[in-house]
Design a protein around this motif. Structure first.
Motif, PDB file in Angstrom:
ATOM      1  N   ILE A  32     -16.301 -87.273 -12.650  1.00 39.91           N
ATOM      2  CA  ILE A  32     -15.195 -86.336 -12.721  1.00 39.91           C
ATOM      3  C   ILE A  32     -13.961 -87.121 -13.411  1.00 39.91           C
ATOM      4  O   ILE A  32     -13.229 -86.563 -14.013  1.00 39.91           O
ATOM      5  CB  ILE A  32     -14.723 -85.974 -11.313  1.00 39.91           C
ATOM      6  N   MET A  33     -13.814 -88.465 -12.975  1.00 45.13           N
ATOM      7  CA  MET A  33     -12.729 -89.499 -13.564  1.00 45.13           C
ATOM      8  C   MET A  33     -13.023 -89.584 -14.812  1.00 45.13           C
ATOM      9  O   MET A  33     -11.739 -89.242 -15.639  1.00 45.13           O
ATOM     10  CB  MET A  33     -12.640 -90.624 -12.760  1.00 45.13           C
ATOM     11  N   LEU A  34     -14.433 -89.872 -15.260  1.00 43.65           N
ATOM     12  CA  LEU A  34     -14.395 -89.906 -16.703  1.00 43.65           C
ATOM     13  C   LEU A  34     -14.072 -88.676 -17.581  1.00 43.65           C
ATOM     14  O   LEU A  34     -13.255 -88.667 -18.502  1.00 43.65           O
ATOM     15  CB  LEU A  34     -16.019 -90.238 -16.939  1.00 43.65           C
ATOM     16  N   LEU A  35     -14.409 -87.519 -17.110  1.00 42.21           N
ATOM     17  CA  LEU A  35     -14.259 -86.197 -17.744  1.00 42.21           C
ATOM     18  C   LEU A  35     -12.720 -85.835 -17.827  1.00 42.21           C
ATOM     19  O   LEU A  35     -12.145 -85.711 -19.025  1.00 42.21           O
ATOM     20  CB  LEU A  35     -15.092 -85.363 -17.017  1.00 42.21           C
ATOM     21  N   SER A  36     -11.932 -86.371 -16.713  1.00 44.72           N
ATOM     22  CA  SER A  36     -10.607 -86.065 -16.752  1.00 44.72           C
ATOM     23  C   SER A  36      -9.762 -86.892 -17.835  1.00 44.72           C
ATOM     24  O   SER A  36      -8.931 -86.361 -18.359  1.00 44.72           O
ATOM     25  CB  SER A  36      -9.947 -85.945 -15.249  1.00 44.72           C
ATOM     26  N   VAL A  37     -10.276 -88.065 -17.729  1.00 40.24           N
ATOM     27  CA  VAL A  37      -9.336 -89.173 -18.627  1.00 40.24           C
ATOM     28  C   VAL A  37      -9.949 -88.731 -20.094  1.00 40.24           C
ATOM     29  O   VAL A  37      -8.990 -88.691 -20.831  1.00 40.24           O
ATOM     30  CB  VAL A  37      -9.814 -90.491 -18.254  1.00 40.24           C
ATOM     31  N   PHE A  38     -11.132 -88.549 -20.274  1.00 33.72           N
ATOM     32  CA  PHE A  38     -11.391 -88.647 -21.759  1.00 33.72           C
ATOM     33  C   PHE A  38     -11.671 -87.106 -22.289  1.00 33.72           C
ATOM     34  O   PHE A  38     -11.487 -87.165 -23.419  1.00 33.72           O
ATOM     35  CB  PHE A  38     -12.967 -89.401 -21.961  1.00 33.72           C
ATOM     36  N   VAL A  39     -12.096 -86.282 -21.556  1.00 36.25           N
ATOM     37  CA  VAL A  39     -12.143 -84.871 -21.991  1.00 36.25           C
ATOM     38  C   VAL A  39     -11.158 -83.969 -21.683  1.00 36.25           C
ATOM     39  O   VAL A  39     -10.602 -83.259 -22.610  1.00 36.25           O
ATOM     40  CB  VAL A  39     -13.399 -84.374 -21.539  1.00 36.25           C
ATOM     41  N   LEU A  40     -10.266 -84.110 -20.468  1.00 35.97           N
ATOM     42  CA  LEU A  40      -9.271 -83.240 -20.201  1.00 35.97           C
ATOM     43  C   LEU A  40      -8.005 -84.052 -20.725  1.00 35.97           C
ATOM     44  O   LEU A  40      -6.961 -83.476 -20.460  1.00 35.97           O
ATOM     45  CB  LEU A  40      -9.356 -82.844 -18.842  1.00 35.97           C
ATOM     46  N   LYS A  41      -7.887 -85.299 -20.988  1.00 36.24           N
ATOM     47  CA  LYS A  41      -6.978 -86.145 -21.176  1.00 36.24           C
ATOM     48  C   LYS A  41      -5.872 -86.223 -20.116  1.00 36.24           C
ATOM     49  O   LYS A  41      -4.775 -86.189 -20.357  1.00 36.24           O
ATOM     50  CB  LYS A  41      -6.370 -85.541 -22.745  1.00 36.24           C
ATOM     51  N   VAL A  42      -6.319 -86.309 -19.065  1.00 40.16           N
ATOM     52  CA  VAL A  42      -5.414 -86.553 -17.949  1.00 40.16           C
ATOM     53  C   VAL A  42      -5.487 -87.852 -17.709  1.00 40.16           C
ATOM     54  O   VAL A  42      -6.120 -88.446 -17.049  1.00 40.16           O
ATOM     55  CB  VAL A  42      -5.553 -85.740 -16.696  1.00 40.16           C
ATOM     56  N   PRO A  43      -4.414 -88.747 -18.027  1.00 41.94           N
ATOM     57  CA  PRO A  43      -4.522 -90.088 -17.920  1.00 41.94           C
ATOM     58  C   PRO A  43      -4.250 -90.630 -16.337  1.00 41.94           C
ATOM     59  O   PRO A  43      -3.603 -89.803 -15.663  1.00 41.94           O
ATOM     60  CB  PRO A  43      -3.382 -90.843 -18.727  1.00 41.94           C
ATOM     61  N   VAL A  44      -4.681 -91.591 -15.811  1.00 44.04           N
ATOM     62  CA  VAL A  44      -4.141 -92.164 -14.519  1.00 44.04           C
ATOM     63  C   VAL A  44      -3.084 -93.126 -14.721  1.00 44.04           C
ATOM     64  O   VAL A  44      -3.138 -94.154 -15.252  1.00 44.04           O
ATOM     65  CB  VAL A  44      -5.572 -92.923 -13.950  1.00 44.04           C
ATOM     66  N   ALA A  45      -1.899 -92.562 -14.325  1.00 45.95           N
ATOM     67  CA  ALA A  45      -0.762 -93.315 -14.747  1.00 45.95           C
ATOM     68  C   ALA A  45      -0.547 -94.441 -13.547  1.00 45.95           C
ATOM     69  O   ALA A  45       0.085 -95.309 -14.084  1.00 45.95           O
ATOM     70  CB  ALA A  45       0.291 -92.127 -14.409  1.00 45.95           C
ATOM     71  N   GLY A  46      -0.931 -94.077 -12.507  1.00 44.77           N
ATOM     72  CA  GLY A  46      -0.826 -95.446 -11.352  1.00 44.77           C
ATOM     73  C   GLY A  46      -1.962 -96.308 -11.319  1.00 44.77           C
ATOM     74  O   GLY A  46      -2.725 -96.272 -12.212  1.00 44.77           O
ATOM     75  N   SER A  47      -1.911 -96.788 -10.156  1.00 45.02           N
ATOM     76  CA  SER A  47      -3.078 -97.935 -10.038  1.00 45.02           C
ATOM     77  C   SER A  47      -4.481 -97.171  -9.848  1.00 45.02           C
ATOM     78  O   SER A  47      -4.675 -96.318  -8.717  1.00 45.02           O
ATOM     79  CB  SER A  47      -2.869 -98.607  -8.746  1.00 45.02           C
ATOM     80  N   PHE A  48      -5.443 -97.816 -10.676  1.00 47.80           N
ATOM     81  CA  PHE A  48      -6.711 -97.056 -10.490  1.00 47.80           C
ATOM     82  C   PHE A  48      -7.202 -97.492  -9.412  1.00 47.80           C
ATOM     83  O   PHE A  48      -7.952 -96.588  -8.652  1.00 47.80           O
ATOM     84  CB  PHE A  48      -7.546 -97.650 -11.827  1.00 47.80           C
ATOM     85  N   LEU A  49      -7.223 -98.701  -9.119  1.00 51.39           N
ATOM     86  CA  LEU A  49      -7.888 -99.169  -7.592  1.00 51.39           C
ATOM     87  C   LEU A  49      -7.618 -98.332  -6.592  1.00 51.39           C
ATOM     88  O   LEU A  49      -8.058 -97.990  -5.609  1.00 51.39           O
ATOM     89  CB  LEU A  49      -7.380-100.626  -7.691  1.00 51.39           C
ATOM     90  N   SER A  50      -6.187 -97.879  -6.373  1.00 47.90           N
ATOM     91  CA  SER A  50      -5.689 -97.226  -5.395  1.00 47.90           C
ATOM     92  C   SER A  50      -6.446 -95.792  -5.216  1.00 47.90           C
ATOM     93  O   SER A  50      -6.667 -95.275  -4.303  1.00 47.90           O
ATOM     94  CB  SER A  50      -4.339 -97.019  -5.518  1.00 47.90           C
ATOM     95  N   LEU A  51      -6.315 -95.221  -6.498  1.00 47.62           N
ATOM     96  CA  LEU A  51      -6.983 -93.965  -6.482  1.00 47.62           C
ATOM     97  C   LEU A  51      -8.447 -94.031  -6.163  1.00 47.62           C
ATOM     98  O   LEU A  51      -8.982 -93.161  -5.400  1.00 47.62           O
ATOM     99  CB  LEU A  51      -7.218 -93.713  -8.125  1.00 47.62           C
ATOM    100  N   VAL A  52      -9.151 -95.098  -6.638  1.00 51.97           N
ATOM    101  CA  VAL A  52     -10.453 -95.235  -6.153  1.00 51.97           C
ATOM    102  C   VAL A  52     -10.467 -95.360  -4.568  1.00 51.97           C
ATOM    103  O   VAL A  52     -11.475 -94.652  -3.728  1.00 51.97           O
ATOM    104  CB  VAL A  52     -11.036 -96.280  -6.578  1.00 51.97           C
ATOM    105  N   PHE A  53      -9.783 -96.141  -3.985  1.00 47.50           N
ATOM    106  CA  PHE A  53      -9.683 -96.253  -2.450  1.00 47.50           C
ATOM    107  C   PHE A  53      -9.465 -94.879  -1.886  1.00 47.50           C
ATOM    108  O   PHE A  53     -10.203 -94.717  -0.936  1.00 47.50           O
ATOM    109  CB  PHE A  53      -8.867 -97.322  -2.077  1.00 47.50           C
ATOM    110  N   VAL A  54      -8.525 -94.332  -2.215  1.00 49.02           N
ATOM    111  CA  VAL A  54      -8.191 -93.123  -1.598  1.00 49.02           C
ATOM    112  C   VAL A  54      -9.396 -92.042  -1.587  1.00 49.02           C
ATOM    113  O   VAL A  54      -9.586 -91.264  -0.745  1.00 49.02           O
ATOM    114  CB  VAL A  54      -6.827 -92.448  -2.232  1.00 49.02           C
TER     115      VAL A  54
END
Lengths: 310, 368
Positions: free
Chosen positions: B236-258
């Protein structure tokens, strides 16, 4: 009371156990004592309460009334201890169908904190027969092989008491015979076996049996004694028209009971004065041909039919 | 320990050997995120825009040109009086009217301050939020350009007016919402059938008559699905970043943890459903239908929680997706770190402890 003696010699004890499902009385005041190392059979038709009794004894359900103990451990308070030491094979094939034969056996070995190697001796005779198929998924096995695998899994932790709920239902006659041979061998290892079956012919293979119907024990004794207590004269009858014969026999006043038993009818009479030839004459008048009536020895099934009539 | 490992291995066998189910579990999130994602983006593309400018000057023309040249908007009409605005919306000629105040460029030059009014057709509130947000951005970037060329601090204030739905809250993005919903539904559905399947197959009967501890059963049911869900999260993350072009503006590690924490909560929720139901069908219905509605309506994914009646706001507090979506928005869109979502992390951790405890308590050690 000599309770210590009991603890050592009694494997299964059941006092006054009752269980209702809604208004249906599944079990009524069951008393049972099975000695260690005994093969004890619970014999009765479907719906008699066999599975309910097994589930209470294996701590799976709670009785409404009464107490039960396995090896001296109470089924309610010490259920964890009982679950470590008994082996249970439910009536329905209950292994993982998508796991292979070996994976199933391995899994149940580790569940009971043991290994296949540790108790291999115990299951060897049974397991060698299914070992050629050890990489086959359990769901793809034949009925007889499934049963052998289930027995192996139930035995892998060397239980002190083995519960087998209708192990031979749906299994071919040859496998059934083999199966009982295996039980005899397990008995020599000191394992207590409680086995239920709807097949009356298997009753004579048990040390003692309990005849059960409608949630009540009709009789508990050795198969021999049960047959011995059969007081009536028993005849086996055949003729060219078996279905007409059954109703005709029942219509004869002197007939006490008449049941269809495979390829012949079993008949008991009220009055010892009546002879086989009396019956042959009556039946002859009712246009039966090839009439054959012979006196036979009663079987457990005859006793069951007799007892269930009262 | 050996018991637990063997049990986990068994669970992996179950999942890996059931090819169809596994394919569904892996493909479902991909299809859902693409469907939801594109349903969202096409809405904003080529939105029809009308412009009301009383003066024809360089600044106004630059802004209109910029808006027109972006792929999101087509300027379809130039109108000249306020009275025409109503007609534009009524005849559905445009979704957005951009009103430049009188003497726009003069005001900007002399006072350093000018106003633009954005009037949007908010019958579809999500679309309206999106395109007013885009226009505001375009204006802001033009402002940046002006700042670079002169020393005077020019300030253009876009004033957004939502027609037909005046309480509209600010911009939000669909991806966190979809992420929260998909992960919860898939995780809960997967585990909800895990224990109940053993009950239906009759294997629970033998498992119970063994020294297997309930906590082992629960943990080993969660583990393989946790791995599978982590994989789903990655796709889902790969699709949102590369296909839907929604970048992860903040810390990626935090996102993974949450996200991993949220996956655990969802799996535990499914397990609770599994311990309480007695058939796979019931478990599927409860986890599918029973969770879908509250998650969609009460998580802030579609309707802003701030606008709900107080009682519904309270109920939304127990929907795990609400906290996760809020955390993802903070990290992914606002670009903040883990320290900004401590409250959400605390709530989700608490939920996971409660769910596992209740599952354990409710785990039936007998058949009835």
């Amino acid at each position: 009371m000599n309770k210590n003696v009991d603890l050592q010699s009694i494997a299964i004890r059941c006092d006054d156990v009752s269980k209702n499902y809604g208004k249906i009385e599944a079990l009524k005041d069951i008393h049972l004592e099975v000695s260690k190392g005994e093969i004890f059979g619970i014999i009765g038709p479907d719906g008699a309460g066999k599975t309910t009794l097994f589930r209470i004894l294996t701590t799976l359900i709670l009785a409404d009334k009464g107490t039960a103990a396995i090896d001296g451990y109470d089924v309610v308070t010490d259920y964890k201890e009982i679950r470590k030491r008994v082996g249970y094979m439910p009536g329905r094939f209950s292994l993982y169908q998508d796991l292979t034969v070996e994976e199933n056996l391995n899994f149940f070995a580790t569940v009971f904190n043991t290994t296949i190697e540790e108790n291999y001796e115990l299951i060897k005779d049974i397991y060698v027969q299914i070992e050629p198929f050890k990489n086959r998924r359990a769901g793809k096995l034949s009925g007889g092989m499934k049963q052998k695998l289930a027995l192996s899994c139930a035995l892998i932790h060397k239980p002190s008491v083995l519960f087998l709920d209708e192990p031979t239902t749906g299994v071919d006659p040859v496998s059934r015979k083999e199966f009982w041979g295996m039980l005899k061998k397990l008995k020599t290892q000191g394992i207590t076996i409680l086995v239920s079956t709807p097949y009356m012919d298997e009753a004579s293979l048990c040390d003692r049996i309990a005849l059960i119907q409608n949630g009540q024990f009709l009789k508990i004794d050795t198969p021999k004694n049960i047959v011995k207590q059969y007081k009536n004269k028993l005849w086996s009858a055949k003729s060219d028209n078996m279905s007409k014969l059954l109703s005709d026999l029942r219509n004869i006043e002197a007939t006490k009971n008449c049941f269809a038993f495979g390829d012949c009818h079993h008949v008991t009479v009220f009055d010892a004065q009546f002879t086989i030839s009396d019956f042959e004459i009556i039946l002859g008048k009712l246009s039966h041909k090839d009439i054959q009536i012979v006196e036979i020895e009663p079987t457990v099934e005859d006793c069951f039919m007799e007892l269930s009539q009262n | 320990m050996k018991q637990l490992l063997s049990f986990i291995r068994k669970e992996f066998h179950h999942i890996l050997r059931d090819r169809t189910t596994m394919m569904i579990l892996i493909l479902m999130p991909i299809i859902q995120i693409i469907l939801f994602g594109f349903a969202l983006t096409t809405e904003v593309k080529n939105t029809k825009v009308a412009v009301l400018a009383t003066t024809d000057d360089e600044v106004t023309n630059r802004i209109i040109e910029k808006i027109n040249s972006s792929s999101y908007f087509d300027v379809v009409a130039n109108i000249h009086s306020n009275d025409e605005i109503q007609a534009i919306f009524r005849d559905a000629k445009a979704k957005l009217v951009i009103v430049f105040e009188d003497h726009f460029s003069e005001n900007l030059r002399h006072n350093g301050k000018a106003h633009i009014q954005l009037i949007a057709d908010a019958t579809d509130p999500n679309a309206a939020t999106s395109f007013t947000f885009y226009v505001s951005n375009i204006i802001a970037s033009y402002q940046q350009e002006l700042m670079g060329t002169t020393k005077n601090p020019y300030q253009i204030t876009p004033e957004v007016k939502m027609l037909y739905n005046p309480q509209m809250v600010g911009a939000f993005n669909f991806v966190p919402g979809v992420l929260g919903m998909i992960m919860l539904l898939i995780c809960a559905m997967m585990t909800s059938i895990a224990i109940v399947r053993e009950k239906e197959m009759g294997t629970m009967e033998i498992l119970l008559v063994s020294p297997m501890k309930p906590i082992y059963t629960i943990l080993s049911k969660i583990t393989p699905y946790f791995v599978l869900s982590a994989f789903n999260f990655a796709t889902i993350m790969l699709l949102s970043v590369f296909v839907l072009k929604v970048p992860v503006a903040g810390s990626f590690l935090s996102l993974v943890f949450v996200s991993l924490l949220y996956i655990f909560v969802s799996l535990a929720l499914g397990l609770l459903i599994s311990t309480l139901t007695s058939s796979q069908l019931a478990a599927m219905l409860i986890s599918g239908m029973g969770l879908m509605i509250p998650v969609m309506l009460l998580s802030g994914m579609i309707f802003p929680i701030e606008n709900m009646p107080v009682i519904l706001q309270w109920i939304s507090d127990i929907v795990p997706a609400r906290w996760y979506i809020s955390a993802v928005k903070t990290i992914m869109i606002q670009g903040l770190g883990i320290s900004s979502v401590l409250k959400e992390v605390a709530v989700l951790s608490f939920m996971s402890i409660v769910l596992v405890t209740v599952s354990l308590k409710k785990f039936k050690v007998r058949l009835e």
